[in-house]
Motif scaffolding. Structure first.
Motif, PDB file in Angstrom:
ATOM      1  N   ASN A  67       8.667   2.012  -5.192  1.00 40.42           N
ATOM      2  CA  ASN A  67       7.685   3.061  -4.923  1.00 40.42           C
ATOM      3  C   ASN A  67       8.403   4.355  -4.514  1.00 40.42           C
ATOM      4  OD1 ASN A  67       5.807   4.773  -3.518  1.00 40.42           O
ATOM      5  ND2 ASN A  67       4.419   3.024  -3.369  1.00 40.42           N
ATOM      6  N   ASP A  68       8.434   5.319  -5.415  1.00 42.59           N
ATOM      7  CA  ASP A  68       9.177   6.548  -5.159  1.00 42.59           C
ATOM      8  C   ASP A  68       8.563   7.389  -4.041  1.00 42.59           C
ATOM      9  OD1 ASP A  68      11.599   7.903  -6.076  1.00 42.59           O
ATOM     10  OD2 ASP A  68      10.251   9.545  -6.638  1.00 42.59           O
ATOM     11  N   ASP A  69       7.250   7.462  -3.960  1.00 43.08           N
ATOM     12  CA  ASP A  69       6.615   8.241  -2.886  1.00 43.08           C
ATOM     13  C   ASP A  69       6.985   7.663  -1.522  1.00 43.08           C
ATOM     14  OD1 ASP A  69       5.404  10.029  -4.650  1.00 43.08           O
ATOM     15  OD2 ASP A  69       3.526   8.888  -4.724  1.00 43.08           O
ATOM     16  N   ALA A  70       6.966   6.353  -1.401  1.00 46.33           N
ATOM     17  CA  ALA A  70       7.327   5.712  -0.134  1.00 46.33           C
ATOM     18  C   ALA A  70       8.792   5.976   0.200  1.00 46.33           C
ATOM     19  CB  ALA A  70       7.043   4.215  -0.205  1.00 46.33           C
ATOM     20  N   ALA A  71       9.666   5.883  -0.798  1.00 43.17           N
ATOM     21  CA  ALA A  71      11.090   6.148  -0.567  1.00 43.17           C
ATOM     22  C   ALA A  71      11.299   7.581  -0.106  1.00 43.17           C
ATOM     23  CB  ALA A  71      11.894   5.863  -1.832  1.00 43.17           C
ATOM     24  N   ARG A  72      10.597   8.512  -0.702  1.00 44.24           N
ATOM     25  CA  ARG A  72      10.722   9.922  -0.290  1.00 44.24           C
ATOM     26  C   ARG A  72      10.236  10.127   1.142  1.00 44.24           C
ATOM     27  NH1 ARG A  72      12.468  13.072  -4.271  1.00 44.24           N
ATOM     28  NH2 ARG A  72      12.319  12.284  -6.400  1.00 44.24           N
ATOM     29  N   SER A  73       9.250   9.341   1.561  1.00 40.62           N
ATOM     30  CA  SER A  73       8.784   9.409   2.957  1.00 40.62           C
ATOM     31  C   SER A  73       9.898   9.016   3.918  1.00 40.62           C
ATOM     32  CB  SER A  73       7.586   8.475   3.171  1.00 40.62           C
ATOM     33  OG  SER A  73       6.487   8.893   2.427  1.00 40.62           O
ATOM     34  N   ILE A  74      10.704   8.032   3.521  1.00 37.03           N
ATOM     35  CA  ILE A  74      11.822   7.618   4.374  1.00 37.03           C
ATOM     36  C   ILE A  74      12.866   8.722   4.475  1.00 37.03           C
ATOM     37  CG2 ILE A  74      13.759   6.005   4.599  1.00 37.03           C
ATOM     38  CD1 ILE A  74      11.909   3.821   3.504  1.00 37.03           C
ATOM     39  N   TYR A  75      13.182   9.361   3.360  1.00 34.42           N
ATOM     40  CA  TYR A  75      14.129  10.482   3.407  1.00 34.42           C
ATOM     41  C   TYR A  75      13.636  11.562   4.370  1.00 34.42           C
ATOM     42  CZ  TYR A  75      16.896   8.833  -0.589  1.00 34.42           C
ATOM     43  OH  TYR A  75      17.723   8.117  -1.420  1.00 34.42           O
ATOM     44  N   LEU A 121      13.620   0.568 -10.280  1.00 31.99           N
ATOM     45  CA  LEU A 121      13.541   0.981  -8.881  1.00 31.99           C
ATOM     46  C   LEU A 121      13.105   2.436  -8.787  1.00 31.99           C
ATOM     47  CD1 LEU A 121      16.721  -0.701  -7.342  1.00 31.99           C
ATOM     48  CD2 LEU A 121      14.353  -1.504  -7.270  1.00 31.99           C
ATOM     49  N   ALA A 122      12.675   2.839  -7.612  1.00 34.72           N
ATOM     50  CA  ALA A 122      12.262   4.223  -7.380  1.00 34.72           C
ATOM     51  C   ALA A 122      13.419   5.163  -7.727  1.00 34.72           C
ATOM     52  CB  ALA A 122      11.861   4.408  -5.919  1.00 34.72           C
ATOM     53  N   PRO A 123      13.174   6.176  -8.553  1.00 37.97           N
ATOM     54  CA  PRO A 123      14.259   7.079  -8.957  1.00 37.97           C
ATOM     55  C   PRO A 123      15.003   7.716  -7.781  1.00 37.97           C
ATOM     56  CG  PRO A 123      12.309   7.464 -10.303  1.00 37.97           C
ATOM     57  CD  PRO A 123      11.912   6.487  -9.222  1.00 37.97           C
ATOM     58  N   ARG A 181       0.816  -1.220   0.000  1.00 35.06           N
ATOM     59  CA  ARG A 181       0.000   0.000   0.000  1.00 35.06           C
ATOM     60  C   ARG A 181       0.848   1.267   0.000  1.00 35.06           C
ATOM     61  NH1 ARG A 181      -3.416   0.216   4.647  1.00 35.06           N
ATOM     62  NH2 ARG A 181      -2.308  -1.457   5.698  1.00 35.06           N
ATOM     63  N   GLY A 182       2.154   1.123  -0.235  1.00 35.83           N
ATOM     64  CA  GLY A 182       3.028   2.293  -0.316  1.00 35.83           C
ATOM     65  C   GLY A 182       3.408   2.873   1.029  1.00 35.83           C
ATOM     66  N   LYS A 183       3.353   2.053   2.053  1.00 34.95           N
ATOM     67  CA  LYS A 183       3.646   2.516   3.413  1.00 34.95           C
ATOM     68  C   LYS A 183       5.081   2.175   3.804  1.00 34.95           C
ATOM     69  CE  LYS A 183      -0.643   3.780   3.883  1.00 34.95           C
ATOM     70  NZ  LYS A 183      -0.985   5.188   3.911  1.00 34.95           N
TER      71      LYS A 183
END
Length: 187
Positions: free
Chosen positions: A34-42, A95-97, A14-16
């Motif tokens: 999932n790029d949005d999820a990766a950006r959440s980690i940053y 992979l997520a950019p 679910r992109g979490k």
């Protein structure tokens, strides 16, 4: 598979973002595609997104779906290394950019730890693995040392491994060079 791993994978799909035990230290993870999820980690780590993140795979077969040709030396190193070893590889695809370094590389680690490898297998793709700490702070040696900020900032906290004391030792990092030689980045 355990109920915990099934829940973790449900959140990943679910992109979490999850907090989970790995073959090195506790990690913050997401679906590595999932790029949005990766950006959440940053954002959670307060980390500059110019620093790429390591991803875990469960097999060489999974790895081969995301990189070009894999030299036999890399396969041998990943499958037979006595300690967790991350290999920085070029020609990454799918992979997520935001997790791909500016030179087109990503650090991959073949996890031999049952829980994290199982999550990759169930999800069917690599999982981001970055230490469970705010950037610049020490990595937690066990679950009890993870800050409330990190625990509160993820969507799911795995229960597996919470009571285990593990040696806080990051992986060795090596880089595959263009001439197929290996350079040690961190030993």
């Amino acid at each position: 598979m355990t109920e915990d791993s099934l829940k973790a994978v449900d959140f990943l799909r679910r992109g979490k973002v999850i907090l989970y035990p790995t073959d090195t230290v506790w990690g913050i993870g997401c679906d590595a595609t999932n790029d949005d999820a990766a950006r959440s980690i940053y954002a959670l780590k307060r980390r500059d997104d110019s620093k790429s993140m390591i991803v875990l795979v469960d097999s060489i077969e999974m790895l081969s779906r995301y990189v070009g040709d894999i030299p036999e030396t890399v396969i041998d190193l990943m499958e037979n290394s006595e300690r967790p070893t991350t290999v920085i590889l070029p020609d990454v695809k799918g992979l997520a950019p935001s997790i791909v370094a500016s030179d087109g590389t990503v650090g991959f680690r073949l996890s031999r730890e049952r829980f994290s490898a199982g999550i990759c297998r169930l999800l069917g793709c690599p999982v981001v693995s970055t230490s469970a700490n705010v950037s610049g702070m020490p990595a937690a040696r066990n679950f009890n040392e993870i800050s409330d900020e990190i625990i509160g900032g993820v969507d799911y906290v795995c229960v597996t491994g919470r009571d285990e004391k593990q040696e806080c030792r990051p992986s060795r990092i090596v880089r595959l060079e263009s001439d197929n030689t290996i350079t040690v980045i961190r030993d």
